[in-house]
Write a protein that holds these residues in place. Structure first.
Motif, PDB file in Angstrom:
ATOM      1  N   HIS A 267      31.175 -15.769  38.751  1.00 37.35           N
ATOM      2  CA  HIS A 267      32.584 -15.597  39.127  1.00 37.35           C
ATOM      3  C   HIS A 267      33.004 -14.127  39.132  1.00 37.35           C
ATOM      4  CE1 HIS A 267      37.008 -16.184  39.030  1.00 37.35           C
ATOM      5  NE2 HIS A 267      36.711 -17.240  39.780  1.00 37.35           N
ATOM      6  N   PRO A 268      32.703 -13.338  38.087  1.00 36.77           N
ATOM      7  CA  PRO A 268      33.030 -11.903  38.178  1.00 36.77           C
ATOM      8  C   PRO A 268      32.322 -11.208  39.339  1.00 36.77           C
ATOM      9  CG  PRO A 268      32.551 -12.518  35.917  1.00 36.77           C
ATOM     10  CD  PRO A 268      32.190 -13.684  36.754  1.00 36.77           C
ATOM     11  N   LEU A 269      31.059 -11.582  39.602  1.00 40.67           N
ATOM     12  CA  LEU A 269      30.333 -10.984  40.731  1.00 40.67           C
ATOM     13  C   LEU A 269      31.009 -11.334  42.056  1.00 40.67           C
ATOM     14  CD1 LEU A 269      26.623 -11.641  39.662  1.00 40.67           C
ATOM     15  CD2 LEU A 269      27.821  -9.450  39.672  1.00 40.67           C
ATOM     16  N   ALA A 270      31.440 -12.594  42.185  1.00 40.35           N
ATOM     17  CA  ALA A 270      32.109 -13.008  43.426  1.00 40.35           C
ATOM     18  C   ALA A 270      33.445 -12.291  43.584  1.00 40.35           C
ATOM     19  CB  ALA A 270      32.303 -14.522  43.423  1.00 40.35           C
ATOM     20  N   ALA A 274      34.438 -10.030  46.667  1.00 42.50           N
ATOM     21  CA  ALA A 274      35.654 -10.257  47.460  1.00 42.50           C
ATOM     22  C   ALA A 274      36.478  -8.986  47.547  1.00 42.50           C
ATOM     23  CB  ALA A 274      36.471 -11.381  46.835  1.00 42.50           C
ATOM     24  N   ALA A 275      36.573  -8.255  46.427  1.00 44.53           N
ATOM     25  CA  ALA A 275      37.345  -7.015  46.431  1.00 44.53           C
ATOM     26  C   ALA A 275      36.732  -5.974  47.361  1.00 44.53           C
ATOM     27  CB  ALA A 275      37.438  -6.460  45.009  1.00 44.53           C
ATOM     28  N   SER A 276      35.397  -5.899  47.388  1.00 40.33           N
ATOM     29  CA  SER A 276      34.730  -4.922  48.254  1.00 40.33           C
ATOM     30  C   SER A 276      34.813  -5.322  49.725  1.00 40.33           C
ATOM     31  CB  SER A 276      33.270  -4.770  47.839  1.00 40.33           C
ATOM     32  OG  SER A 276      32.569  -5.989  47.998  1.00 40.33           O
ATOM     33  N   LEU A 277      34.826  -6.627  49.996  1.00 41.98           N
ATOM     34  CA  LEU A 277      34.868  -7.088  51.390  1.00 41.98           C
ATOM     35  C   LEU A 277      36.272  -7.011  51.976  1.00 41.98           C
ATOM     36  CD1 LEU A 277      32.506 -10.217  51.324  1.00 41.98           C
ATOM     37  CD2 LEU A 277      32.050  -7.985  52.351  1.00 41.98           C
ATOM     38  N   PRO A 282      41.456 -10.201  45.907  1.00 44.96           N
ATOM     39  CA  PRO A 282      41.750 -11.624  46.033  1.00 44.96           C
ATOM     40  C   PRO A 282      40.846 -12.445  45.124  1.00 44.96           C
ATOM     41  CG  PRO A 282      40.393 -10.900  47.875  1.00 44.96           C
ATOM     42  CD  PRO A 282      40.747  -9.670  47.085  1.00 44.96           C
ATOM     43  N   ASN A 283      41.306 -13.653  44.817  1.00 45.96           N
ATOM     44  CA  ASN A 283      40.460 -14.554  44.045  1.00 45.96           C
ATOM     45  C   ASN A 283      39.244 -14.941  44.872  1.00 45.96           C
ATOM     46  OD1 ASN A 283      42.212 -14.601  41.851  1.00 45.96           O
ATOM     47  ND2 ASN A 283      43.452 -16.236  42.781  1.00 45.96           N
ATOM     48  N   ALA A 292      27.597 -14.687  46.619  1.00 48.22           N
ATOM     49  CA  ALA A 292      27.153 -14.113  45.349  1.00 48.22           C
ATOM     50  C   ALA A 292      26.007 -14.914  44.753  1.00 48.22           C
ATOM     51  CB  ALA A 292      28.325 -14.059  44.372  1.00 48.22           C
ATOM     52  N   ALA A 293      26.062 -16.241  44.883  1.00 47.90           N
ATOM     53  CA  ALA A 293      24.978 -17.084  44.357  1.00 47.90           C
ATOM     54  C   ALA A 293      23.672 -16.805  45.089  1.00 47.90           C
ATOM     55  CB  ALA A 293      25.354 -18.557  44.480  1.00 47.90           C
TER      56      ALA A 293
END
Length: 337
Positions: A267-270, A274-277, A282-283, A292-293
């Motif tokens: 979840h932190p990686l995702a 999301a923040a970088s993309l 965003p959540n 991320a998985a």
């Protein structure tokens, strides 16, 4: 050549390394054919599993990585311990009534979802591990794995809530590793998963006192990365202690646990992805979680493949020049490092 023989040969060709299958492939296929009924046309599921297991062992032996077996068993014990501890904590949060303030009004409810059945299955697997280690424990873990995966479509069909995907993915990844648990572990080792579940209960109670709605509030975002960090530290410290006695089980266990540890941080990686993309914060949605998985799985496979490649190169034959005492000539001989 019959269809069954051709299919066994294809299996041997897929799973066994080239040198070994060229030398023993016909013998292996002949053994399976001799044990098969005359009317059989396809290899049984047990035979496919057996061929795959035998091929994996030969590939590991060819890479001089036979020590990975004890490492897998150690990793499986740690994975089952972690999965059971999480299941105990999540079950406590499922059963905890929640309350929140909404526009000045206090709202009450229950966080029980279909996940309660999943966590009960994992706790059952830990109990089976105490009284019936080995095959029955693996069957119980397999059942818990099936429920962990099946709860996603089941929740959609019956229109009930379920644990979040990142919680289920971490649990499933831990469960896959836990399938390698030893057949006859010592009694103290069998008791560890249940002890971990009991130790998780006070932590879950502390989270429950905040009134958060189970994993849908902030507990999951705190607990899973913490569990991943704890698993990493325990494996590292245990590996260092074992390495001091020339035992590399800890190193192999760490390699096997890289993917589950990464999934615990999913979840932190995702969210970072999301923040970088999207240039903000965003959540994480299901697409970033899936991305991320995939990154975690590919990274773990790359690291494992690289280590096996280095191990194999270190184990290849090295030419040494030896002088023949009879004729005085020099010849090259090969030896294993």
């Amino acid at each position: 050549m019959s269809d069954l023989e051709r299919r066994y040969l294809r299996l041997v060709r897929i799973f066994y390394p080239a040198g070994y299958r060229d030398e023993r492939g016909t013998e292996i296929v002949g053994t399976y054919l001799a044990l098969s009924s005359p009317d059989r046309r396809w290899p049984s599921a047990a035979d496919v599993t057996d061929v795959a297991g035998g091929g994996l062992r030969q590939r590991l032996r060819a890479a001089d990585a036979t020590g990975i077996g004890p490492g897998v068993r150690l990793a499986a014990t740690l994975a089952l311990l972690t999965a059971t501890a999480l299941a105990g904590g999540w079950a406590m949060l499922e059963l905890n009534p929640w309350k929140t303030a909404w526009f000045g009004f206090e709202q009450h409810g229950t966080s029980v979802s279909l996940g309660i059945g999943v966590w009960a299955a994992w706790l059952l697997a830990a109990a089976v591990h105490v009284v019936a280690p080995g095959r029955r424990t693996r069957l119980a873990i397999g059942l818990a794995l099936v429920l962990t995966v099946a709860v996603v479509p089941l929740a959609a069909v019956v229109d009930r809530s379920r644990p979040p995907l990142f919680v289920l993915l971490a649990q499933a990844c831990l469960g896959l590793v836990a399938l390698g648990v030893a057949a006859q572990p010592p009694v103290w080792s069998r008791l560890l998963p249940l002890a971990a579940a009991a130790a998780a209960l006070p932590v879950a109670v502390a989270f429950a006192r905040h009134g958060d709605n189970g994993y849908y509030g902030w507990p999951a975002g705190q607990v899973l990365p913490g569990a991943g960090m704890a698993l990493l530290l325990v494996t590292l410290l245990g590996g260092v202690g074992l390495a001091a006695r020339n035992d590399l089980r800890g190193a192999w266990a760490l390699l096997v646990l890289l993917c589950p540890i990464g999934m615990l941080w999913l979840h932190p990686l995702a969210e970072e992805l999301a923040a970088s993309l999207y240039g903000g914060g965003p959540n994480a949605d299901w697409t970033t979680l899936a991305t991320a998985a995939i990154i975690v799985v590919i990274a773990a496979l790359i690291v494992m493949s690289a280590v096996l490649m280095v191990q194999r190169r270190a184990a290849v034959t090295h030419a040494t020049v030896v002088r023949c005492t009879a004729c005085g000539s020099f010849t090259n001989h090969s030896r294993k490092r």
